[in-house]
Scaffold this motif. Structure first.
Motif, mmCIF file in Angstrom:
data_model
loop_
_atom_site.group_PDB
_atom_site.id
_atom_site.type_symbol
_atom_site.label_atom_id
_atom_site.label_comp_id
_atom_site.label_asym_id
_atom_site.label_seq_id
_atom_site.Cartn_x
_atom_site.Cartn_y
_atom_site.Cartn_z
ATOM 1 N N GLY A 74 140.125 7.179 -30.503
ATOM 2 C CA GLY A 74 141.421 6.400 -30.031
ATOM 3 C C GLY A 74 141.675 5.384 -31.240
ATOM 4 O O GLY A 74 141.803 5.649 -32.305
ATOM 5 N N SER A 75 142.184 4.318 -30.780
ATOM 6 C CA SER A 75 142.713 3.136 -31.549
ATOM 7 C C SER A 75 141.719 2.170 -31.777
ATOM 8 O O SER A 75 140.568 2.232 -31.324
ATOM 9 C CB SER A 75 143.929 2.424 -30.728
ATOM 10 N N ILE A 76 142.336 0.968 -32.198
ATOM 11 C CA ILE A 76 141.326 0.225 -32.833
ATOM 12 C C ILE A 76 140.956 -0.511 -31.644
ATOM 13 O O ILE A 76 139.724 -1.013 -31.598
ATOM 14 C CB ILE A 76 141.678 -1.213 -33.786
ATOM 15 N N LEU A 77 141.480 -0.852 -30.432
ATOM 16 C CA LEU A 77 141.110 -1.335 -29.274
ATOM 17 C C LEU A 77 139.957 -0.527 -28.366
ATOM 18 O O LEU A 77 138.939 -1.145 -28.073
ATOM 19 C CB LEU A 77 142.142 -1.511 -28.207
ATOM 20 N N THR A 78 140.067 0.907 -28.579
ATOM 21 C CA THR A 78 138.776 1.685 -28.105
ATOM 22 C C THR A 78 137.673 1.591 -28.845
ATOM 23 O O THR A 78 136.397 1.690 -28.296
ATOM 24 C CB THR A 78 139.443 3.307 -27.904
ATOM 25 N N PHE A 79 137.886 1.378 -30.288
ATOM 26 C CA PHE A 79 136.677 1.468 -31.146
ATOM 27 C C PHE A 79 136.104 0.215 -31.027
ATOM 28 O O PHE A 79 134.795 0.321 -30.745
ATOM 29 C CB PHE A 79 137.134 1.148 -32.886
ATOM 30 N N GLU A 80 136.487 -1.155 -30.591
ATOM 31 C CA GLU A 80 135.715 -2.399 -30.459
ATOM 32 C C GLU A 80 135.211 -2.386 -29.003
ATOM 33 O O GLU A 80 134.549 -2.603 -28.673
ATOM 34 C CB GLU A 80 136.710 -3.545 -30.713
ATOM 35 N N TYR A 81 136.178 -1.481 -27.968
ATOM 36 C CA TYR A 81 135.471 -1.590 -26.652
ATOM 37 C C TYR A 81 134.426 -0.798 -26.465
ATOM 38 O O TYR A 81 133.578 -1.130 -25.818
ATOM 39 C CB TYR A 81 136.734 -0.768 -25.805
ATOM 40 N N ASN A 82 134.114 0.482 -27.204
ATOM 41 C CA ASN A 82 133.021 1.155 -27.137
ATOM 42 C C ASN A 82 131.829 0.670 -27.555
ATOM 43 O O ASN A 82 130.837 1.108 -27.413
ATOM 44 C CB ASN A 82 133.387 2.511 -27.541
ATOM 45 N N ARG A 83 132.092 -0.478 -28.577
ATOM 46 C CA ARG A 83 131.225 -1.096 -29.260
ATOM 47 C C ARG A 83 130.768 -2.573 -28.777
ATOM 48 O O ARG A 83 130.071 -3.267 -29.390
ATOM 49 C CB ARG A 83 131.157 -1.229 -30.688
ATOM 50 N N SER A 84 131.506 -2.784 -27.438
ATOM 51 C CA SER A 84 131.200 -4.140 -26.986
ATOM 52 C C SER A 84 130.988 -4.259 -25.642
ATOM 53 O O SER A 84 131.475 -4.951 -24.967
ATOM 54 C CB SER A 84 132.616 -5.076 -27.188
ATOM 55 N N ASN A 85 130.025 -3.326 -25.351
ATOM 56 C CA ASN A 85 129.543 -3.127 -23.774
ATOM 57 C C ASN A 85 130.813 -2.998 -23.077
ATOM 58 O O ASN A 85 130.594 -3.519 -21.632
ATOM 59 C CB ASN A 85 128.764 -4.269 -23.549
ATOM 60 N N ARG A 86 132.012 -2.258 -23.474
ATOM 61 C CA ARG A 86 133.003 -2.242 -22.691
ATOM 62 C C ARG A 86 133.589 -3.582 -21.824
ATOM 63 O O ARG A 86 133.967 -3.514 -20.850
ATOM 64 C CB ARG A 86 132.789 -1.053 -21.494
ATOM 65 N N ASN A 87 133.371 -4.458 -22.582
ATOM 66 C CA ASN A 87 133.893 -5.864 -22.039
ATOM 67 C C ASN A 87 135.271 -6.133 -22.786
ATOM 68 O O ASN A 87 135.022 -6.523 -24.190
ATOM 69 C CB ASN A 87 132.910 -6.893 -22.218
ATOM 70 N N TRP A 88 136.260 -6.105 -22.088
ATOM 71 C CA TRP A 88 137.545 -6.745 -22.719
ATOM 72 C C TRP A 88 137.705 -7.971 -23.246
ATOM 73 O O TRP A 88 138.207 -8.306 -24.430
ATOM 74 C CB TRP A 88 138.923 -6.500 -21.817
ATOM 75 N N ARG A 89 137.012 -9.170 -22.709
ATOM 76 C CA ARG A 89 136.858 -10.338 -22.965
ATOM 77 C C ARG A 89 136.402 -10.806 -24.410
ATOM 78 O O ARG A 89 136.857 -11.078 -25.231
ATOM 79 C CB ARG A 89 136.167 -11.183 -22.020
ATOM 80 N N VAL A 90 135.241 -9.777 -24.724
ATOM 81 C CA VAL A 90 134.409 -9.696 -25.893
ATOM 82 C C VAL A 90 135.462 -8.975 -27.029
ATOM 83 O O VAL A 90 135.351 -9.386 -28.134
ATOM 84 C CB VAL A 90 133.251 -9.137 -26.081
ATOM 85 N N VAL A 91 136.119 -7.898 -26.693
ATOM 86 C CA VAL A 91 136.817 -7.059 -27.464
ATOM 87 C C VAL A 91 138.164 -8.047 -27.993
ATOM 88 O O VAL A 91 138.250 -8.063 -29.360
ATOM 89 C CB VAL A 91 137.710 -5.964 -26.684
ATOM 90 N N PHE A 92 138.836 -8.764 -27.109
ATOM 91 C CA PHE A 92 139.727 -9.448 -27.680
ATOM 92 C C PHE A 92 139.352 -10.779 -28.495
ATOM 93 O O PHE A 92 140.210 -11.318 -29.430
ATOM 94 C CB PHE A 92 140.633 -10.080 -26.575
ATOM 95 N N ALA A 93 138.147 -11.290 -28.275
ATOM 96 C CA ALA A 93 137.729 -12.319 -28.854
ATOM 97 C C ALA A 93 137.361 -11.924 -30.262
ATOM 98 O O ALA A 93 137.337 -12.618 -31.441
ATOM 99 C CB ALA A 93 136.210 -12.946 -28.062
ATOM 100 N N SER A 94 136.840 -10.756 -30.430
ATOM 101 C CA SER A 94 136.412 -10.116 -31.584
ATOM 102 C C SER A 94 137.830 -9.840 -32.549
ATOM 103 O O SER A 94 137.803 -10.218 -33.717
ATOM 104 C CB SER A 94 135.736 -8.921 -31.591
ATOM 105 N N LEU A 95 138.764 -9.370 -32.195
ATOM 106 C CA LEU A 95 139.991 -8.812 -32.740
ATOM 107 C C LEU A 95 140.498 -10.158 -33.057
ATOM 108 O O LEU A 95 141.009 -10.350 -34.352
ATOM 109 C CB LEU A 95 140.872 -8.317 -31.792
#
Length: 413
Positions: A74-95
């Motif tokens: 997928g996209s960069i969001l999917t990449f981080e989502y699959n490596r952040s325990n599927r937690n969107w709060r963690v995803v956007f904090a990382s980005l």
């Protein structure tokens, strides 16, 4: 530094446009595999995790695949989502953390410029069940002359299945070959003695023998029209002691988008040689020409690309060297066309972008000339090789050899 829409939700397009996925992955600890990276794809790895990043020519954004897990793409969001325990709060904090460091000048890695690439056509459907069963009945294959040792070879492990069904009180066992692309299994060839069907639209999907990345030794890609031909080829012409094989079958005539998947496999596996083992007929010759024209060596600095279009009895093809200034080699291409099509009635026109267009009124008699041109002129020399069967296809060859001599495995045409 959260980027929100007016509705208060995160603006996904902003992150896709602002963050380079290759740089972000390196920031997360991934390293670039320079041996596998090309102008189309960047391969990165981290503790056994592998991703392949590409520039999606349809969206303009970068996407990725995981060759070891087809569901991970997928996209960069999917990449981080699959490596952040599927937690969107963690995803956007990382980005946002990455963007903060990027804006303060802390990140200074050179940017990889990728050539825009077509995304997969067919998409994996997690809701669809192909009902694959482990291979317990190989009678259909053995009837075609394929031995159990061939069927159970490591390179075919997990790529041949059975599928049972009842009809009018009769129990049937089919042999099934999954067709996959970067997203997963999207279709399947279903076969028995009296049945031959492709279940679900194949799109760009192919049958691929083995998916594990081969070890760093000689890898040969063999392209056939059917998995049966691939198994037969393996039995007739097995690999050498230091050679690994990757078999790819197109499930019939080449679709418009299958060369994109095959090119992806070439970039990923970087075979030392590609053997075109298509049928020994008119359709097989056309398939050879189309593949030779479109497939590009992953590291060659001067690839020759050829696009082909048939319209009735007319053949239209275009040639161009894939270099920084292709227009500088137009005269070489024009001379090449003149040399290989000496007596043909033809129209030749050059374009400012380096393409040379050729129109021929009688396609059937000129396909072999175009095939010869590509065999002789496409660099690097001998990277693409045509191996024609003696009969129509390699399974017929295998059965013919079995009839001639029970020790056919020691013979070659």
């Amino acid at each position: 530094m959260e980027k929100l829409t007016l509705e208060g939700k995160h603006q996904w397009e902003y992150y896709k446009a602002q963050i380079d996925l290759v740089e972000f992955a390196q920031w997360k600890g991934y390293t670039i595999n320079s041996l596998k990276t090309s102008r189309n794809y960047v391969v990165l790895k981290s503790d056994g995790d592998i991703i392949v990043v590409y520039q999606n020519q349809n969206t303009g954004y970068q996407g990725y695949f995981n060759p070891l897990d087809t569901k991970d793409n997928g996209s960069i969001l999917t990449f981080e989502y699959n490596r952040s325990n599927r937690n969107w709060r963690v995803v956007f904090a990382s980005l946002d953390g990455f963007l903060n460091e990027q804006n303060t000048g802390k990140l200074k890695k050179p940017k990889k410029v990728l050539r825009p690439t077509a995304p997969p056509e067919a998409q994996f459907d997690a809701e669809y069940d192909f009902k694959f069963e482990p291979l317990f009945d190989i009678s259909y294959l053995t009837q075609r002359g394929i031995e159990s040792d061939t069927i159970m070879a490591d390179c075919f492990h997990g790529q041949v299945f059975n599928k049972t069904f009842e009809h009018n009180g009769i129990h049937y066992v089919n042999t099934v070959f999954p067709l996959r692309n970067q997203t997963g299994v999207v279709a399947a060839i279903v076969r028995n003695t009296h049945y031959n069907k492709i279940e679900r639209p194949r799109g760009d999907a192919c049958w691929i023998s083995n998916l594990a990345l081969p070890p760093p030794k000689k890898c040969t890609m063999v392209i056939t029209e059917s998995p049966i031909d691939a198994l037969s080829y393996h039995q007739l012409y097995g690999p050498g002691p230091q050679e690994s094989r990757l078999y790819v079958a197109t499930a019939g005539n080449l679709s418009e988008t299958q060369p994109n998947l095959i090119q992806y496999l070439i970039e990923l596996y970087q075979p030392q040689q590609i053997i075109l083992a298509n049928d020994n007929d008119k359709a097989g010759t056309q398939q050879n020409v189309k593949l030779m024209g479109l497939l590009l060596h992953p590291t060659c600095p001067c690839n020759l690309k050829t696009t082909i279009h048939l319209q009735g009895q007319k053949l239209f093809f275009s040639l161009r060297y894939e270099i920084e200034k292709p227009e500088t080699l137009i005269h070489e291409l024009e001379a090449m066309v003149k040399r290989y099509f000496k007596t043909a009635q033809k129209f030749v026109a050059s374009r400012k972008d380096g393409w040379v267009d050729v129109h021929l009124d009688t396609a059937p008699i000129h396909f072999e000339e175009l095939e010869t041109l590509l065999v002789n002129e496409k660099p690097p020399h001998h990277w693409l090789k045509i191996h024609r069967p003696y009969t129509k296809d390699f399974n017929e060859d295998l059965q013919l050899m079995a009839k001639r001599d029970p020790n056919y495995s020691d013979m070659s045409f």
